[in-house]
Design a protein around this motif. Structure first.
Motif, PDB file in Angstrom:
ATOM      1  N   THR A 151       2.741   3.857  -1.725  1.00  0.00           N
ATOM      2  CA  THR A 151       2.246   3.855  -3.105  1.00  0.00           C
ATOM      3  C   THR A 151       2.281   2.477  -3.762  1.00  0.00           C
ATOM      4  O   THR A 151       1.320   2.077  -4.412  1.00  0.00           O
TER       5      THR A 151
ATOM      6  N   GLY B  74      -1.179   9.328   2.173  1.00  0.00           N
ATOM      7  CA  GLY B  74      -0.956   9.562   0.760  1.00  0.00           C
ATOM      8  C   GLY B  74      -2.231   9.408  -0.027  1.00  0.00           C
ATOM      9  O   GLY B  74      -3.197   8.785   0.430  1.00  0.00           O
TER      10      GLY B  74
ATOM     11  N   VAL C  77      -0.580   0.179  -2.803  1.00  0.00           N
ATOM     12  CA  VAL C  77      -1.866   0.647  -3.328  1.00  0.00           C
ATOM     13  C   VAL C  77      -1.958   0.338  -4.827  1.00  0.00           C
ATOM     14  O   VAL C  77      -2.999  -0.112  -5.315  1.00  0.00           O
ATOM     15  N   ALA C  78      -0.877   0.538  -5.560  1.00  0.00           N
ATOM     16  CA  ALA C  78      -0.871   0.212  -6.994  1.00  0.00           C
ATOM     17  C   ALA C  78      -1.076  -1.286  -7.200  1.00  0.00           C
ATOM     18  O   ALA C  78      -1.828  -1.700  -8.089  1.00  0.00           O
TER      19      ALA C  78
ATOM     20  N   GLU D 134      -3.653   8.586  -4.131  1.00  0.00           N
ATOM     21  CA  GLU D 134      -3.303   8.057  -5.450  1.00  0.00           C
ATOM     22  C   GLU D 134      -4.519   8.207  -6.350  1.00  0.00           C
ATOM     23  O   GLU D 134      -5.648   7.945  -5.927  1.00  0.00           O
TER      24      GLU D 134
ATOM     25  N   SER E 198       9.002  -1.069  -8.146  1.00  0.00           N
ATOM     26  CA  SER E 198       8.372   0.248  -8.071  1.00  0.00           C
ATOM     27  C   SER E 198       9.316   1.349  -7.594  1.00  0.00           C
ATOM     28  O   SER E 198       9.292   2.452  -8.113  1.00  0.00           O
TER      29      SER E 198
ATOM     30  N   TYR F 213      -7.004   6.978  -0.924  1.00  0.00           N
ATOM     31  CA  TYR F 213      -6.054   7.517   0.048  1.00  0.00           C
ATOM     32  C   TYR F 213      -5.761   6.463   1.094  1.00  0.00           C
ATOM     33  O   TYR F 213      -6.530   5.530   1.303  1.00  0.00           O
TER      34      TYR F 213
ATOM     35  N   GLU G  47       7.129   2.416   1.930  1.00  0.00           N
ATOM     36  CA  GLU G  47       6.294   3.514   1.452  1.00  0.00           C
ATOM     37  C   GLU G  47       4.941   2.943   1.039  1.00  0.00           C
ATOM     38  O   GLU G  47       4.801   1.736   0.898  1.00  0.00           O
TER      39      GLU G  47
END
Length: 158
Positions: free
Chosen positions: A83, A129, A86-87, A131, A53, A105, A81
């Motif tokens: 993201t 964050g 979460v992905a 998404e 990623s 979030y 990080e």
């Protein structure tokens, strides 16, 4: 022996925690207003997730990740990080089978990067964050920008 916090880390004392709680509460409220739902992912992920990623040639991967081999001889990393986790969770939990778009979030997400500590930059820090998955048009991007501006404006940050 004297015990000290590792270099680049920071304690949040009771005298400071109320500030964190205020900001977290405000962010949760505004995210809910915009239709975002909170998610939490593990602080430890398989290293391959970040290689794919973030990119295996980036400074984050090459120099800054806290990566080690666990007792099962697997390469794992303290997340640098939010993201990527979460992905991964979106795919693994098959959230794509639900009505789209999915608006998520994360808040008080501890992340780790091995870099030279300096004013305002630590090795452990916390990330907020948002998404959005499954949005077909650019209005989702506008909504993310509006949410960010709303949070900053409410906190009095220009």
């Amino acid at each position: 022996m004297q015990y000290q916090i590792p270099k680049g880390m920071r304690d949040v004392t009771p005298k400071e925690s109320y500030k964190w709680q205020y900001i977290e509460g405000l962010i949760r409220k505004l995210c809910a207003t915009y239709g975002f739902h909170e998610t939490r992912t593990p602080v430890l992920e398989h290293t391959e997730l970040f290689l794919r990623s973030v990119g295996d040639t980036t400074d984050v991967v090459q120099k800054e990740m806290y990566t080690f081999t666990d007792k099962g001889d697997r390469s794992v990393t303290l997340k640098p990080e939010g993201t990527a986790g979460v992905a991964r969770m979106f795919m693994e939990a098959k959230l794509f089978n639900e009505a789209q778009p999915t608006k998520l979030y994360y808040l008080y997400c501890p992340v780790f990067r091995y870099e030279k500590p300096q004013a305002g930059r630590l090795r452990e820090f916390h990330q907020f964050g948002v998404e959005v998955f499954g949005a077909a048009d650019p209005t989702a991007d506008c909504e993310v920008i509006a949410l960010g501006a709303h949070i900053l404006r409410t906190l009095g940050i220009g």
